[in-house]
Design an enzyme around this catalytic site. Structure first.
Site, short mmCIF file in Angstrom:
data_model
loop_
_atom_site.label_atom_id
_atom_site.label_comp_id
_atom_site.label_asym_id
_atom_site.label_seq_id
_atom_site.Cartn_x
_atom_site.Cartn_y
_atom_site.Cartn_z
N TYR A 94 29.46 48.44 33.51
CA TYR A 94 30.72 48.93 32.92
C TYR A 94 31.84 47.93 33.14
O TYR A 94 32.52 47.50 32.20
CB TYR A 94 31.09 50.30 33.53
CG TYR A 94 32.56 50.65 33.33
CD1 TYR A 94 33.06 50.99 32.07
CD2 TYR A 94 33.46 50.60 34.40
CE1 TYR A 94 34.41 51.27 31.89
CE2 TYR A 94 34.81 50.89 34.23
CZ TYR A 94 35.28 51.22 32.97
OH TYR A 94 36.61 51.50 32.78
N LYS B 230 34.09 45.52 30.60
CA LYS B 230 35.56 45.56 30.51
C LYS B 230 36.14 44.16 30.76
O LYS B 230 37.09 43.74 30.09
CB LYS B 230 36.14 46.55 31.53
CG LYS B 230 35.79 48.01 31.29
CD LYS B 230 36.33 48.57 29.98
CE LYS B 230 37.83 48.66 29.94
NZ LYS B 230 38.29 49.30 28.67
N THR C 236 40.89 48.03 33.39
CA THR C 236 40.67 48.80 34.62
C THR C 236 40.76 47.94 35.87
O THR C 236 40.45 46.74 35.81
CB THR C 236 39.26 49.45 34.54
OG1 THR C 236 38.94 50.02 35.82
CG2 THR C 236 38.17 48.44 34.20
N ASP C 237 41.09 48.56 36.99
CA ASP C 237 41.08 47.85 38.28
C ASP C 237 39.67 47.43 38.66
O ASP C 237 39.49 46.57 39.53
CB ASP C 237 41.70 48.71 39.39
CG ASP C 237 41.00 50.03 39.64
OD1 ASP C 237 40.02 50.34 38.95
OD2 ASP C 237 41.45 50.79 40.53
N GLU C 238 38.65 48.01 38.02
CA GLU C 238 37.27 47.68 38.40
C GLU C 238 36.91 46.24 38.06
O GLU C 238 35.92 45.71 38.58
CB GLU C 238 36.28 48.66 37.76
CG GLU C 238 36.55 50.09 38.18
CD GLU C 238 35.34 51.01 38.15
OE1 GLU C 238 34.21 50.52 37.95
OE2 GLU C 238 35.54 52.21 38.34
#
Ligand code: NAD
Ligand code: DAU
Length: 354
Positions: free
Chosen positions: A161, A165, A137-139
């Protein structure tokens, strides 16, 4: 190819399975634990379609369980493992992070170990190495005040979260460096479309508006997200699987940034519902203000967006309006419990949306 798709009963995984079976001659085994977010109804159209059903099989199980994973990866001699399986909702990770780490770290490790064993077996038999693709993810970049993240940027995850990741990604990269595993990573942007569990902002605001319930907008609503249609996200993962450089990391950006206020206005306009449904509520803790990614590495593989945001959102709104039979059963007792923990106090203390 013979693929193992982990987490294929979720939102993006099920789109990937559907599109891959439609676009290629691949055969696919889906391994999914069927957590609250996993839903066999997301794959029902595949089972009904004779052109796809014969090349598809579902297995319920946990990616952190080596017994089942070794059977489905090493013994089944797959050509590639594509891992979508994760706990995927930031707000739930703030309430309780444990499952995020179990699946995102231990689960990823179990998949990597099984793929490493298969790679060794295949090398001994002169067969091509299996691929491993981790859907990330970009997160992992954390909040990006200006400019766009590139794949070589440092990771700075802000939520439990995104930290889980990022930890999963680091394991994948370690297996590539230490064992020479053919492992790839995609970092996708905020994804929307049909079959998304209603906890995420787009389906939550659509289904709440359809029911005449308040839309809980966090803080000032000026956080920015870059929206990506689920079909585009699924096809980008397919492009990386087919043509990605060994060990490559690929950003998958959306089609344009919007503030949450703008997104909410568009959803309400498309449903012909009033702004008075919007409530300003206490902000998410550690809320990332903005994500934005450069997509040139992925574009060089020949991939491009096919779905423009306004059209994709309108189609999504219409899908939820027409598929109440899909989302209504998800609003069960567990949902009510989560909703109360996440929004009970927030809504009680809310003010009208500015
Ligand atoms: P989702 O929550 O809809 O689906 C996750 C799926 O994984 C579910 O079917 C669930 O049952 C399964 N699962 C969870 N734990 C498991 C375990 N231990 N073993 C086997 N299966 C398990 O999530 P999604 O939105 O489809 O996201 C899929 C992946 O894409 C995730 O890895 C997520 O981090 C990533 N991602 C999501 C977005 C987004 O906007 N939704 C954007 C970028 C990346
Ligand atoms: O960016 C990719 C990520 O996008 C994925 O990795 C995650 O799996 C996915 O959940 C999503 O994360 P976000 O936290 O950005 O998505 P969410 O839909 O939860 O929130 C989007 C924005 O809307 C965010 O700024 C918070 C805001 N929001 C969200 C909810 C649920 C609200 O204002 N109110 C809400 O009730």
């Amino acid at each position: 190819m013979k693929l193992l798709v982990c987490g294929g009963a979720g939102f993006i995984g099920s789109a990937f399975v559907r599109r891959r079976l439609h676009q290629t001659a691949d055969s696919i085994v889906v391994l999914d634990k069927l957590t609250y977010a996993g839903n066999l109804a997301n794959l029902a159209d595949i089972e009904r379609d004779p052109s796809m059903a014969g090349r598809y099989r579902f297995v319920q199980g946990d990616i952190a369980d080596p017994t089942i994973v070794v059977k489905l990866v090493t013994e089944a001699d797959v050509d590639a493992v594509v891992n979508f399986a994760a706990e995927s909702h930031v707000d739930r990770s703030i309430l309780d992070a444990e499952a995020f780490l179990r699946t995102g770290v231990i689960g990823v490790h179990v998949l990597l170990e099984a793929t490493r064993a298969l790679a060794a077996e295949r090398a001994a038999n002169g067969k091509p190495a299996p691929r491993f693709l981790q859907v990330s993810t970009d997160e992992v970049y954390g909040s990006v005040p200006t400019g766009q993240s590139v794949e070589t940027d440092l990771l700075a995850p802000a939520s439990p979260y995104s930290a889980a990741k990022a930890a999963g990604e680091l394991l994948v990269q370690a297996y590539r460096t230490t064992y020479g595993l053919d492992a790839l990573i995609t970092r996708g942007s905020n994804t929307y479309g049909p079959f998304q569990y209603p906890e995420k902002v787009v389906p939550l605001f659509i289904t709440n508006a359809l029911q005449g319930l308040p839309l809980p907008l966090y803080g000032d609503g000026l956080q920015r997200r870059d929206w990506l249609h689920v079909d585009d996200h699924a096809d980008a993962i397919g492009a990386v699987l087919d043509r990605g450089e060994p060990g490559g990391i690929y950003n998958v950006p959306g089609t344009g940034e919007r503030t949450n206020v703008d997104l909410t206005r568009t959803i309400l306009a498309q449903l012909d519902k009033p702004w008075s449904l919007v409530r300003t509520v206490e902000d998410r803790a550690g809320h990332d203000r903005r994500y934005a990614m450069d997509g040139s590495r992925l574009a060089a593989l020949g991939w491009s967006h096919q779905v423009a945001f306004e059209a994709g959102l309108a189609e999504t709104v219409a899908w939820y309006r027409d598929h109440e039979a899909w989302w209504r059963p998800l609003l069960n007792a567990d949902w009510a419990d989560y909703y109360d923990r996440q929004y009970g106090k927030r809504l009680a203390e809310s003010v009208p949306g500015a």
